[in-house]
Each structure stands twice: as C-alpha cells, then as structure tokens.
Scaffold this active site. Structure first.
Site, PDB file in Angstrom:
ATOM      1  N   ARG A 113      11.782  -5.639   4.691  1.00  0.00           N
ATOM      2  CA  ARG A 113      11.539  -4.204   4.510  1.00  0.00           C
ATOM      3  C   ARG A 113      12.536  -3.348   5.295  1.00  0.00           C
ATOM      4  NH1 ARG A 113       5.714  -1.870   5.479  1.00  0.00           N
ATOM      5  NH2 ARG A 113       5.941  -2.918   7.478  1.00  0.00           N
ATOM      6  N   ARG A 163      -0.690  -8.838  13.225  1.00  0.00           N
ATOM      7  CA  ARG A 163      -1.236  -7.844  12.293  1.00  0.00           C
ATOM      8  C   ARG A 163      -2.087  -8.503  11.227  1.00  0.00           C
ATOM      9  NH1 ARG A 163       4.168  -5.311  10.618  1.00  0.00           N
ATOM     10  NH2 ARG A 163       2.971  -4.239   9.013  1.00  0.00           N
ATOM     11  N   LYS A 208       0.838  -1.214   0.000  1.00  0.00           N
ATOM     12  CA  LYS A 208       0.000   0.000   0.000  1.00  0.00           C
ATOM     13  C   LYS A 208       0.870   1.259   0.000  1.00  0.00           C
ATOM     14  CE  LYS A 208      -2.076  -0.998   3.908  1.00  0.00           C
ATOM     15  NZ  LYS A 208      -1.421  -2.297   4.244  1.00  0.00           N
ATOM     16  N   ARG A 233      -9.690   1.474   8.503  1.00  0.00           N
ATOM     17  CA  ARG A 233      -9.311   0.093   8.770  1.00  0.00           C
ATOM     18  C   ARG A 233     -10.394  -0.672   9.528  1.00  0.00           C
ATOM     19  NH1 ARG A 233      -3.375   0.675   8.735  1.00  0.00           N
ATOM     20  NH2 ARG A 233      -2.556  -1.406   8.862  1.00  0.00           N
ATOM     21  N   ARG A 276      11.293  -1.590  10.909  1.00  0.00           N
ATOM     22  CA  ARG A 276      10.175  -1.131  11.734  1.00  0.00           C
ATOM     23  C   ARG A 276      10.001  -2.037  12.951  1.00  0.00           C
ATOM     24  NH1 ARG A 276       4.945   0.147   8.104  1.00  0.00           N
ATOM     25  NH2 ARG A 276       3.962  -1.126   9.719  1.00  0.00           N
TER      26      ARG A 276
HETATM   27  P1  AP5 Z   1       4.847  -1.607   1.824  1.00  0.00           P
HETATM   28  O1  AP5 Z   1       4.576  -0.735   0.677  1.00  0.00           O
HETATM   29  O2  AP5 Z   1       5.603  -1.087   2.981  1.00  0.00           O
HETATM   30  O3  AP5 Z   1       3.494  -2.339   2.299  1.00  0.00           O
HETATM   31  P2  AP5 Z   1       2.263  -1.778   3.133  1.00  0.00           P
HETATM   32  O4  AP5 Z   1       1.049  -2.414   2.587  1.00  0.00           O
HETATM   33  O5  AP5 Z   1       2.311  -0.297   3.220  1.00  0.00           O
HETATM   34  O6  AP5 Z   1       2.597  -2.455   4.520  1.00  0.00           O
HETATM   35  P3  AP5 Z   1       2.484  -1.862   5.987  1.00  0.00           P
HETATM   36  O7  AP5 Z   1       3.236  -2.844   6.872  1.00  0.00           O
HETATM   37  O8  AP5 Z   1       2.915  -0.445   6.048  1.00  0.00           O
HETATM   38  O9  AP5 Z   1       1.010  -1.990   6.264  1.00  0.00           O
HETATM   39  P4  AP5 Z   1       0.324  -2.024   7.595  1.00  0.00           P
HETATM   40  O10 AP5 Z   1      -1.042  -1.891   7.145  1.00  0.00           O
HETATM   41  O11 AP5 Z   1       0.610  -3.196   8.433  1.00  0.00           O
HETATM   42  O12 AP5 Z   1       1.041  -0.855   8.432  1.00  0.00           O
HETATM   43  P5  AP5 Z   1       0.684   0.644   8.715  1.00  0.00           P
HETATM   44  O13 AP5 Z   1       1.933   1.414   8.743  1.00  0.00           O
HETATM   45  O14 AP5 Z   1      -0.415   1.094   7.849  1.00  0.00           O
HETATM   46  O15 AP5 Z   1       5.629  -2.905   1.248  1.00  0.00           O
HETATM   47  C1  AP5 Z   1       6.142  -3.894   2.134  1.00  0.00           C
HETATM   48  C2  AP5 Z   1       7.544  -4.327   1.647  1.00  0.00           C
HETATM   49  O16 AP5 Z   1       7.404  -5.031   0.392  1.00  0.00           O
HETATM   50  C3  AP5 Z   1       8.496  -3.159   1.358  1.00  0.00           C
HETATM   51  O17 AP5 Z   1       9.786  -3.534   1.765  1.00  0.00           O
HETATM   52  C4  AP5 Z   1       8.433  -2.980  -0.164  1.00  0.00           C
HETATM   53  O18 AP5 Z   1       9.639  -2.469  -0.701  1.00  0.00           O
HETATM   54  C5  AP5 Z   1       8.151  -4.393  -0.649  1.00  0.00           C
HETATM   55  N1  AP5 Z   1       7.289  -4.435  -1.838  1.00  0.00           N
HETATM   56  C6  AP5 Z   1       6.232  -3.636  -2.115  1.00  0.00           C
HETATM   57  N2  AP5 Z   1       5.645  -4.001  -3.289  1.00  0.00           N
HETATM   58  C7  AP5 Z   1       6.362  -5.067  -3.749  1.00  0.00           C
HETATM   59  C8  AP5 Z   1       6.264  -5.898  -4.927  1.00  0.00           C
HETATM   60  N3  AP5 Z   1       5.314  -5.704  -5.848  1.00  0.00           N
HETATM   61  N4  AP5 Z   1       7.154  -6.903  -5.073  1.00  0.00           N
HETATM   62  C9  AP5 Z   1       8.124  -7.113  -4.134  1.00  0.00           C
HETATM   63  N5  AP5 Z   1       8.282  -6.360  -3.014  1.00  0.00           N
HETATM   64  C10 AP5 Z   1       7.413  -5.352  -2.830  1.00  0.00           C
HETATM   65  O19 AP5 Z   1       0.120   0.538  10.198  1.00  0.00           O
HETATM   66  C11 AP5 Z   1       0.967   0.195  11.272  1.00  0.00           C
HETATM   67  C12 AP5 Z   1       0.197   0.105  12.555  1.00  0.00           C
HETATM   68  O20 AP5 Z   1      -0.365   1.390  12.884  1.00  0.00           O
HETATM   69  C13 AP5 Z   1      -1.003  -0.849  12.572  1.00  0.00           C
HETATM   70  O21 AP5 Z   1      -0.612  -2.172  12.826  1.00  0.00           O
HETATM   71  C14 AP5 Z   1      -1.857  -0.234  13.687  1.00  0.00           C
HETATM   72  O22 AP5 Z   1      -1.320  -0.561  14.943  1.00  0.00           O
HETATM   73  C15 AP5 Z   1      -1.667   1.257  13.468  1.00  0.00           C
HETATM   74  N6  AP5 Z   1      -2.666   1.831  12.546  1.00  0.00           N
HETATM   75  C16 AP5 Z   1      -2.415   2.348  11.303  1.00  0.00           C
HETATM   76  N7  AP5 Z   1      -3.559   2.776  10.724  1.00  0.00           N
HETATM   77  C17 AP5 Z   1      -4.552   2.522  11.616  1.00  0.00           C
HETATM   78  C18 AP5 Z   1      -5.954   2.708  11.578  1.00  0.00           C
HETATM   79  N8  AP5 Z   1      -6.576   3.233  10.528  1.00  0.00           N
HETATM   80  N9  AP5 Z   1      -6.680   2.301  12.656  1.00  0.00           N
HETATM   81  C19 AP5 Z   1      -6.084   1.776  13.742  1.00  0.00           C
HETATM   82  N10 AP5 Z   1      -4.747   1.563  13.824  1.00  0.00           N
HETATM   83  C20 AP5 Z   1      -3.976   1.925  12.778  1.00  0.00           C
HETATM   84 MG    MG Z   2       2.583   1.099   4.804  1.00  0.00          MG
END
Ligand code: AP5
Ligand code: MG
Length: 213
Positions: free
Chosen positions: A123, A167, A9, A84, A156
């Site tokens: 990552r 997660r 994402k 979410r 991270r």
């Molecule tokens: P990346 O682009 O980083 O993936 P992502 O989907 O953004 O993954 P996240 O871990 O950031 O998602 P998340 O939803 O768990 O975390 P968030 O920060 O939102 O890609 C991942 C890796 O793969 C990278 O190394 C990239 O280079 C590689 N990659 C990408 N595309 C690729 C491809 N096509 N081929 C190969 N490799 C590839 O949330 C974190 C925490 O915050 C949550 O757990 C929660 O505690 C809190 N939080 C956030 N939002 C909310 C909300 N709305 N409500 C409540 N709590 C929340």
């Molecule tokens: Mg992300």
C-alpha cells in the site's frame, strides 16, 4: 464499513462516497491527521496506532461525535473503521438516535489473511489527500505521485510486518464480534473482498440498491 485491516474498507468507502455524493469518514485518517499535526489528541493516539493497538474507546467516540455533530450531513455518510468495539457500536447507536438518524447497512468485507498481508505491504497513501494506492494492484499513473492531487505517496507507519500482525490479532479479539452485533440487528451484508476493486464496488452498490428498495 466493517472488515479486518487491509480488506479494502478505505478504497471502497472512497469510491462509494464519490458515487453517492456523501462524505467518507475514516477514523484512521482522522487519527493520522491529528498525529501529523501533533495535536494533544494526536500525541495521545500515536503510541496506540503505531503499535497496532486500538486507541481508547472514549477518545475515538468523542472524535466521531464531534465530526458528525459539527456538520450538516443531510444525505448521510459512510463510516470506515468506526465502530471497532461493542462499546463504540453502542455509543454510535445512541448518538444516531439523538440525531434522528439510523444505520442503513453494515457492509462486512471478507478477505483471507495472506491476501491482507500482500495488500498492506504494497500500500501507498497520499500524504496530502489520503487516497490509497497499491504498487501492484492499484498503481498510480506516475510513480509515487497521487493521481488525484499530485501529492507524494508514502508508506503508513503501521504497515510494518510486526504491526500488521498485531492489528490482525486486535481485529480478531475486539472488532470481529461486531459482525454478530450487526447480524442480530438485521443490518449485516457480507461482501467478498477477493475480487477486483471495481467488482467489489459493483457488489456493494448492488447491496445498497437492494436496501433502498
Ligand atoms: P485499503 O482500502 O487501504 O484497506 P483498509 O481496509 O482501509 O485498511 P486499513 O489498513 O486502513 O484498515 P485498518 O482498519 O487497519 O486501519 P485504519 O486506518 O482504519 O486497502 C489496502 C490496500 O489494498 C491498498 O493498497 C489498496 O489499494 C489495496 N486494495 C484494496 N482493494 C483491493 C482489491 N480488491 N484487490 C487488490 N488490492 C486492493 O486504522 C488505523 C489505526 O487507527 C488502528 O490500528 C487503530 O490504532 C486506530 N483506530 C482507527 N479507528 C479506530 C477505532 N474506531 N477505535 C480505536 N482505534 C482506532
Ligand atoms: Mg483504511
């Protein structure tokens, strides 16, 4: 931008934001910044984020409200990681209605769980500008250094195997129902995430181009 943890994402939202000239609003990045600055909000969020749990709806809804309200997003914005839960999705609908805006499309990226674990465990994130890298799939030009700003690349805190498992479970229970929510509204577009970063980028641009017609 919808999808399980690690589907890409953030990677796609960042590319899309650059391409379209609109801001990328990442709920996770905002929370991590608050945690790093040790604000009250950051302190409240920390235990949830580090255990792979969702922070309370009210907390994240207020953050997103302040972020969107405080700026003049004429050309729109890309939301990544928000909403979410169904409660958050409904709050977003009300907020956008108040602002006279609407969601154009909900892009759902699909990737298998095995691939997700590979992506998250390799990552690396720039501690300065938050750009994402991967030691194998999107390696930086210089080891541990951000291509964009030269910042240091770090792992991270929530990318530990046990937290990744939590997660993924939380995603299944709390966030997956949003697919149905946006499908019923006619806004859902599924995109396969089992491709290269650039191929997915092209697929998403194509979806957006079609929506704009
Ligand atoms: P990346 O682009 O980083 O993936 P992502 O989907 O953004 O993954 P996240 O871990 O950031 O998602 P998340 O939803 O768990 O975390 P968030 O920060 O939102 O890609 C991942 C890796 O793969 C990278 O190394 C990239 O280079 C590689 N990659 C990408 N595309 C690729 C491809 N096509 N081929 C190969 N490799 C590839 O949330 C974190 C925490 O915050 C949550 O757990 C929660 O505690 C809190 N939080 C956030 N939002 C909310 C909300 N709305 N409500 C409540 N709590 C929340
Ligand atoms: Mg992300």
């Amino acid at each position: 931008m919808l999808g399980a943890p690690g589907v890409g994402k953030g990677t796609q939202a960042s590319l899309l934001a650059q391409g379209q000239g609109v801001p990328h609003i990442s709920a996770g990045d905002i929370l991590r910044q608050e945690m790093k600055s040790e604000t009250n909000l950051g302190r409240e969020a920390k235990s949830f984020v580090n255990q792979g749990k969702l922070v309370p709806d009210e907390l994240i809804i207020n953050i997103i409200k302040n972020t969107i309200n405080g700026r003049n997003y004429q050309k729109g914005f890309i939301l990544d990681g928000f909403p979410r839960t169904i409660v958050q999705a409904k709050a977003l609908d009300s907020l956008l209605q108040e602002l006279g805006k609407k969601i154009d499309v909900a892009i759902n990226i699909n990737v298998s769980n095995d691939e997700i674990v590979k992506r998250l465990s390799g990552r690396r994130v720039c501690e300065n500008c938050k750009e994402n890298f991967h030691i194998e799939f999107k390696a930086p030009r210089v080891m541990n250094k951000c291509d964009r700003c030269g910042g240091r690349l770090v792992i991270r805190d929530d990318d530990k195997p046990e937290t990744i498992k939590n997660r993924l479970e939380v995603y299944k229970n709390m966030t997956e129902p949003l697919i149905d929510y946006y499908e019923k509204k006619g806004l859902l577009e599924n995109v396969s995430g089992n491709k290269s970063i650039l191929e997915i980028k092209r697929d998403i641009e194509e979806v957006i181009r079609k929506k704009g017609q």
